[in-house]
Design a protein around this motif. Sequence first.
Motif, PDB file in Angstrom:
ATOM      1  N   ARG A  29       0.830  -1.198   0.000  1.00  0.00           N
ATOM      2  CA  ARG A  29       0.000   0.000   0.000  1.00  0.00           C
ATOM      3  C   ARG A  29       0.864   1.248   0.000  1.00  0.00           C
ATOM      4  O   ARG A  29       0.576   2.220  -0.698  1.00  0.00           O
ATOM      5  N   ALA A  30       1.941   1.247   0.769  1.00  0.00           N
ATOM      6  CA  ALA A  30       2.798   2.428   0.843  1.00  0.00           C
ATOM      7  C   ALA A  30       3.512   2.684  -0.465  1.00  0.00           C
ATOM      8  O   ALA A  30       3.713   3.824  -0.875  1.00  0.00           O
ATOM      9  N   SER A  31       3.916   1.601  -1.184  1.00  0.00           N
ATOM     10  CA  SER A  31       4.696   1.792  -2.406  1.00  0.00           C
ATOM     11  C   SER A  31       3.831   2.181  -3.588  1.00  0.00           C
ATOM     12  O   SER A  31       4.266   2.904  -4.473  1.00  0.00           O
ATOM     13  N   ALA A  38      -4.253  -7.821  -0.738  1.00  0.00           N
ATOM     14  CA  ALA A  38      -3.662  -8.329   0.497  1.00  0.00           C
ATOM     15  C   ALA A  38      -4.133  -7.518   1.701  1.00  0.00           C
ATOM     16  O   ALA A  38      -4.397  -8.070   2.774  1.00  0.00           O
ATOM     17  N   SER A  39      -4.248  -6.187   1.541  1.00  0.00           N
ATOM     18  CA  SER A  39      -4.747  -5.352   2.634  1.00  0.00           C
ATOM     19  C   SER A  39      -6.189  -5.714   2.977  1.00  0.00           C
ATOM     20  O   SER A  39      -6.569  -5.769   4.148  1.00  0.00           O
ATOM     21  N   VAL A  40      -6.987  -5.959   1.945  1.00  0.00           N
ATOM     22  CA  VAL A  40      -8.374  -6.361   2.177  1.00  0.00           C
ATOM     23  C   VAL A  40      -8.420  -7.713   2.881  1.00  0.00           C
ATOM     24  O   VAL A  40      -9.218  -7.931   3.802  1.00  0.00           O
ATOM     25  N   GLU A  75     -14.484  -0.300   3.675  1.00  0.00           N
ATOM     26  CA  GLU A  75     -13.784   0.409   4.753  1.00  0.00           C
ATOM     27  C   GLU A  75     -12.423   0.918   4.304  1.00  0.00           C
ATOM     28  O   GLU A  75     -11.994   2.007   4.692  1.00  0.00           O
ATOM     29  N   LEU A  76     -11.731   0.146   3.455  1.00  0.00           N
ATOM     30  CA  LEU A  76     -10.388   0.518   3.014  1.00  0.00           C
ATOM     31  C   LEU A  76     -10.390   1.362   1.745  1.00  0.00           C
ATOM     32  O   LEU A  76      -9.362   1.903   1.356  1.00  0.00           O
ATOM     33  N   GLY A  77     -11.554   1.445   1.073  1.00  0.00           N
ATOM     34  CA  GLY A  77     -11.611   2.172  -0.192  1.00  0.00           C
ATOM     35  C   GLY A  77     -10.967   1.410  -1.324  1.00  0.00           C
ATOM     36  O   GLY A  77     -10.374   1.999  -2.242  1.00  0.00           O
TER      37      GLY A  77
END
Length: 352
Positions: A29-31, A38-40, A75-77
Motif C-alpha cells: 500500500r505504501a509503495s 492483500a490489505s483487504v 472500509e479501506l476504499g
Amino acid sequence: MTADDLGPGELASDELAPGELEPRARRRRASSGRVSQASVAVRAGVSGQTVSRVVNDSPRVDPATRVRVEQAMAELGYRPHRAARALRTGRSQTIGLVVTTLATVGNAAMLQATAEAAAERGYALTLVTASNGVAAAFESLVAQEVDGAIVLNEASAQVATGERPRGLRLVVVDAEADAGFTAVHSDHAGGAGAATRHLLERSHGTVHHLAGPAESFAAAERERGWREALAAAGVEAPEPVRGDWTAESGFAAGGRLLSASAVFCANDQMALGLLRALAESGRRVPGDVAVIGFDDVPEAANYRPPLTTIRQDFTALAHRAVGALVADIEGAAPASGPAVIPTALVERASTP
C-alpha cells in the motif's frame, strides 16, 4: 506483479490470522498508493485468493465471507485494478456510449444515468459522437477495445441500416427489436395514449399533436399512441404539426395550433415553446387550450402554467440498458424481445 495477480499457491490457506500478511500489505500500500487485495485480506481475515474470488464474483465464496470481504473493501476504499482484471478476463471493463448530440434533455439525462449505472457494475464509460455516422463511432470504440456499446435515440436509427462491427455487443435505446442487438425503450406509445385519453376525458372533441422529427423512433411511437387513442374513441386524427424537439420549433408551430382546444406535445421543450406562442396570442392555458408534454424534465413543474406531462424514467432506462449489455458481455443469455420501461402521467395545471 501486482496484488491482483496473486495466485492460489502464494497464500497457504483460505483463512489467515490478521498478523500473518500485515507487513507485506503495508509495504504494498505504501509503495503503490493503492489499497491491495492483500490489505483487504488482512482486514477481512481471509486469504488473498478469497478476496480475488469476491472481486471476480465467483460463486465459490460463502455468503457470510463475501459480506465480510465487501465490508473490508468499503472500509479501506479498495478498487479493483482494471488492467490486471483485463488480463485475467480478456475484458476491458469499459463500455461505449454512442450519441449524435447531447443538446437534448433526454440524451443528457441518459448520459448521466448510464455513467452511474455502468460504475455501479464496475465498468467505465467511453463517450463517442456519431456526427460522422455510427460506423465511424463503432470503429473508434473497437479501436479502444470496449466490451460493448449502448446507442442512444437519434443514433439508433442509423444502426438498423448501417454496418455493425462483428463481435461488438450492442444495446440500442429507442429502436425496433433486431436479431443483432438488444432493444430497450420507454413505453412511448402507452404514454402518448394516456395523454390523449386524459384530454379526451375532459370533454375535448379532439386532440391535436405537436410531433417530433419523422425519423425518430420515439416520435413515431408517440404519434402512434396518439392516433390509436383517438381511433379507439372514434375520433379522426387531425394532421400533426411537426417540430424538431426544440422549444423554438414549438413556438414556431404555435401559429398553426391557435384554434386547437387540446394539444399533446411529443416532448416538454416543444410544449414550452407552444405555451409562449399561446400566451402571446392571448390564448389561456388551460382555460382556452389544454397542453400536455412528454418527458417530465425537471423544469416542467415550473413552466407557466406548470406542465402536465408523461414522465420517462431515464434512470430505469439506463439501468436496463447497461444491465442487458453487461449480461451479454459476461455470458448471460440475452432477453427475448425489447425491454419496455413504463411511463406515467403527471398531472399539473396545464390541463383542467
